[in-house]
Enzyme design. Structure first.
Site, PDB file in Angstrom:
ATOM      1  N   GLU A  41      22.077   2.379  44.920  1.00  0.00           N
ATOM      2  CA  GLU A  41      23.438   2.840  45.160  1.00  0.00           C
ATOM      3  C   GLU A  41      23.435   3.498  46.535  1.00  0.00           C
ATOM      4  OE1 GLU A  41      25.106   5.628  42.374  1.00  0.00           O
ATOM      5  OE2 GLU A  41      27.011   5.620  43.465  1.00  0.00           O
ATOM      6  N   ARG A 277       9.407   5.795  36.072  1.00  0.00           N
ATOM      7  CA  ARG A 277       9.695   6.156  37.448  1.00  0.00           C
ATOM      8  C   ARG A 277       8.522   6.924  38.037  1.00  0.00           C
ATOM      9  NH1 ARG A 277      14.194   8.755  39.157  1.00  0.00           N
ATOM     10  NH2 ARG A 277      15.429   7.441  37.816  1.00  0.00           N
ATOM     11  N   LYS A 287      18.146  12.155  44.223  1.00  0.00           N
ATOM     12  CA  LYS A 287      18.945  12.059  45.449  1.00  0.00           C
ATOM     13  C   LYS A 287      19.897  13.245  45.588  1.00  0.00           C
ATOM     14  CE  LYS A 287      19.921   7.459  45.126  1.00  0.00           C
ATOM     15  NZ  LYS A 287      20.693   6.234  45.367  1.00  0.00           N
TER      16      LYS A 287
HETATM   17  P1  ATP Z   1      21.048   8.186  41.305  1.00  0.00           P
HETATM   18  O1  ATP Z   1      20.768   9.507  40.700  1.00  0.00           O
HETATM   19  O2  ATP Z   1      21.955   8.248  42.470  1.00  0.00           O
HETATM   20  O3  ATP Z   1      21.375   7.086  40.331  1.00  0.00           O
HETATM   21  P2  ATP Z   1      18.611   6.773  41.709  1.00  0.00           P
HETATM   22  O4  ATP Z   1      17.390   7.393  42.266  1.00  0.00           O
HETATM   23  O5  ATP Z   1      18.586   6.221  40.349  1.00  0.00           O
HETATM   24  O6  ATP Z   1      19.682   7.831  41.938  1.00  0.00           O
HETATM   25  P3  ATP Z   1      19.497   4.195  42.659  1.00  0.00           P
HETATM   26  O7  ATP Z   1      20.014   3.880  43.987  1.00  0.00           O
HETATM   27  O8  ATP Z   1      20.374   3.958  41.499  1.00  0.00           O
HETATM   28  O9  ATP Z   1      19.063   5.690  42.724  1.00  0.00           O
HETATM   29  O10 ATP Z   1      18.102   3.486  42.442  1.00  0.00           O
HETATM   30  C1  ATP Z   1      17.840   2.152  42.778  1.00  0.00           C
HETATM   31  C2  ATP Z   1      16.681   1.650  41.974  1.00  0.00           C
HETATM   32  O11 ATP Z   1      15.532   2.436  42.234  1.00  0.00           O
HETATM   33  C3  ATP Z   1      16.943   1.722  40.489  1.00  0.00           C
HETATM   34  O12 ATP Z   1      16.619   0.476  39.914  1.00  0.00           O
HETATM   35  C4  ATP Z   1      16.055   2.813  39.990  1.00  0.00           C
HETATM   36  O13 ATP Z   1      15.590   2.506  38.718  1.00  0.00           O
HETATM   37  C5  ATP Z   1      14.929   2.827  41.028  1.00  0.00           C
HETATM   38  N1  ATP Z   1      14.371   4.176  41.165  1.00  0.00           N
HETATM   39  C6  ATP Z   1      15.034   5.304  41.449  1.00  0.00           C
HETATM   40  N2  ATP Z   1      14.216   6.371  41.450  1.00  0.00           N
HETATM   41  C7  ATP Z   1      12.970   5.908  41.169  1.00  0.00           C
HETATM   42  C8  ATP Z   1      11.672   6.511  41.011  1.00  0.00           C
HETATM   43  N3  ATP Z   1      11.491   7.831  41.160  1.00  0.00           N
HETATM   44  N4  ATP Z   1      10.626   5.707  40.723  1.00  0.00           N
HETATM   45  C9  ATP Z   1      10.798   4.387  40.586  1.00  0.00           C
HETATM   46  N5  ATP Z   1      11.976   3.758  40.706  1.00  0.00           N
HETATM   47  C10 ATP Z   1      13.066   4.502  40.995  1.00  0.00           C
END
Ligand code: ATP
Ligand code: MG
Length: 575
Positions: A41, A277, A287
């Site tokens: 996002e 994660r 974020k």
């Molecule tokens: P938000 O809180 O804004 O949703 P987010 O960290 O989930 O933040 P996204 O942009 O939705 O951000 O994440 C994109 C992809 O990265 C998603 O598929 C998510 O599962 C993956 N992702 C996010 N954080 C992690 C992490 N700490 N480790 C592994 N994958 C991650």
């Protein structure tokens, strides 16, 4: 599993995602091409956790000869922007991955999503609900008790369709009506209890502007995006596991509508699987929290070298190779754990040790005077650029009567096993000659200010003519030629391994007040003209990177990338 030791020891070759994809390939379910996607996002800069997801998504596509799409999952316009979207593209390319033609945006499908929603209403699978947010929550029930049906659940499709169209036309206030799927209010899975598919939100979108005042929810949009892109394997983090039945429900409805992509005669049914994660010690990964650090100016920006963001790591001096190696080593699993940041640093040292050119710089100087070296004599000594790389050659470093060495390399009264500079003990001045301290000059307070001694004229290059063994080798900089270097010494951003781990305290309470210290170092002349972004090993001190923002030729600014001391090899690998 011990955090950070990954699956290296067990079976990295075939983690569960690989097995899953391999089975589908073997069963012919991919239509000849494995398609994955990375769906950020654009509401912030990506971090090392995203790098893990990127390595998995792009890595699996590469492994199976398929492709990975980059998709901006931009269904929640309130915090999204082009700045973020562009930064994400830049960071993914820098990490070494390429989406080719496969760039998508959820917003490009808003019209199709809307049509699907209308067809769901017509088919009796969705309805417009007028419960307030509070009522909606109350009706939904708790995981342990069933929910109650909304009084609007059984209104006619025609009535819902009319209201939904008027929602789109902007007739209702934000947050009043919403479109809900009609699934099962008694389901043990709370996400299955008539989840919201569309909400009213008058927020301009960074691409579609004011065109829409209703926006689809992630759970509705994501499977639609996957299906339209012909994604075969949709990998995400564990928190989405409970959303998977809803994902499948949407895919089923699209199947019924005949909307699934057909590739080489095979209908592509996207499937979702989840992995743990990445959590990294001494930092935060949300974020929202990172944005807070930026907005409250606790750090200088998203690319502050203390941030776990990809741009912060890059500015700090991390290499894509080190980050990819780290992601490989932590492996893929289904269990949440915290990875020791020392492993990330270990991967970086491992990479830089092979590649970084060596230079000499003294961070905390004390002067050395070689009493038997003529006052105005300067000799250029040849020093190896990288002992690990025979092709890296040598450079000339000026050497004279007065030098700087590290204060900690001198002890008037030596401790046990102190093999560096102390009266009567011979040491090697790297690449130059052998030196023996004779006496020390002190100031009024008794602090050593000048170390005096003599050199052995028969020790050119630092080796004794008679081959006698010298235990200590130290680095030095000629005082007459030293250039001042602004050096930024970074420490961990937080004082505890898990700043989010204490519910009674705000994570900011654990912010490390001493995470940045600026000093002026004395360096060999070659460092004055370092190109920005260039990374060096300052011998015996650590790895340093010429700052891409503030460094100028002639006025260099260096970030300490990582120290030489390797706590992971000592502690981590033994576990
Ligand atoms: P938000 O809180 O804004 O949703 P987010 O960290 O989930 O933040 P996204 O942009 O939705 O951000 O994440 C994109 C992809 O990265 C998603 O598929 C998510 O599962 C993956 N992702 C996010 N954080 C992690 C992490 N700490 N480790 C592994 N994958 C991650
Ligand atoms: Mg997310």
């Amino acid at each position: 599993m011990i955090a950070g030791d990954g699956d290296k020891g067990s079976d990295t070759g075939r983690h569960f995602l690989k097995q899953w994809i391999a089975e589908d390939v073997a069963a012919g379910r991919t239509g000849g091409t494995v398609v994955t996607r990375f769906p950020p996002e654009p509401n912030g800069y990506i971090h090392i956790g995203h790098a893990k997801a990127i390595c998995i998504d792009f890595g699996m596509a590469r492994e199976f000869g398929g492709r990975c799409n980059l998709r901006m999952d931009d269904t929640n316009p309130s915090k999204e922007s082009d700045e973020y979207a562009e930064s994400i593209k830049k960071d993914i390319r820098w990490l070494g991955f390429d989406w080719g033609e496969g760039f998508y945006s959820a917003a490009n499908l808003f019209e199709q999503m809307y049509e699907i929603a209308e067809r769901l209403i017509e088919g009796g699978h969705a309805y417009v609900c007028e419960l307030t947010q509070e009522q909606w929550k109350e009706y939904r029930g708790a995981p342990t008790s069933p929910g109650r049906e909304s009084p609007f659940r059984n209104r006619s499709a025609a009535e819902s369709l009319d209201l939904f169209r008027r929602m789109r036309a902007g007739e209702f206030a934000d947050g009043t009506l919403c479109l809900r799927a009609k699934i099962d209010m008694a389901s043990p899975n709370i996400h299955f209890r008539d989840p919201v598919l569309y909400r009213i939100m008058r927020v301009p979108h960074y691409h579609t502007g004011d065109k829409w005042c209703i926006y689809p929810m992630y759970d509705f949009a994501h499977p639609i995006e996957d299906a339209f892109e012909g994604v075969t394997h949709s990998m995400c983090t564990l928190e989405f596991e409970v959303h998977r039945p809803l994902y499948d429900w949407v895919v089923d409805r699209m199947d019924e509508m005949g909307l699934l992509v057909v590739r080489n005669g095979v209908k592509i049914r996207p499937q979702q699987r989840e992995f743990a994660r990445l959590n990294l010690s001494y930092t935060v990964m949300s974020k929202r929290k990172l944005l807070q650090l930026v907005e409250e100016r606790r750090v200088s920006g998203w690319d502050d070298p203390r941030m776990p963001t990809v741009c912060g790591l890059r500015r700090r001096g991390y290499t894509p190779e080190a980050i990819r190696d780290f992601c490989e080593r932590i492996g893929v699993s289904k269990y949440e754990s915290q990875t020791d940041v020392a492993l990330l640093e270990y991967c970086l040292r491992d990479d830089l040790n092979r590649r970084a050119l060596r230079r000499m710089a003294v961070l905390d100087p004390i002067k050395v005077v070689i009493d038997n070296w003529p006052a105005d004599k300067v000799e250029n000594v040849a020093a190896l650029n990288n002992p690990e790389d025979p092709d890296a050659g040598t450079r000339l470093v000026p050497f004279g009567r007065e030098l700087f060495i590290e204060r900690e390399d001198f002890m008037e009264v030596p401790s046990k096993k102190f093999f560096r500079v102390t009266p009567g003990q011979e040491v090697r001045l790297r690449a130059a000659c052998l030196f023996t301290c004779t006496h020390v000059v002190k100031d009024a307070e008794g602090r050593a200010v000048e170390v005096h001694g003599t050199y052995d004229p028969d020790s050119k290059g630092g080796n004794a003519a008679d081959g006698r063994k010298i235990k200590g080798t130290i680095h030095w900089v000629s005082a007459a030629h030293a250039v001042p270097l602004e050096v930024r010494l970074y420490d961990r951003l937080f004082t505890v391994p898990d700043p989010m781990g204490d519910d009674t305290k705000d994570f900011l309470e654990f912010l490390n007040e001493d995470s940045l210290r600026k000093i002026t170092a004395h360096a060999e002349p070659a460092l004055a003209e370092a190109a920005t972004g260039q990374i060096f090993q300052f011998e015996r001190v650590g790895y340093f990177c010429a700052d891409t923002v503030d460094s100028r030729p002639g006025a260099p600014v260096f970030n300490r990338t990582v120290t030489l001391k390797d706590s992971w090899a000592k502690v981590g690998n033994k576990q």
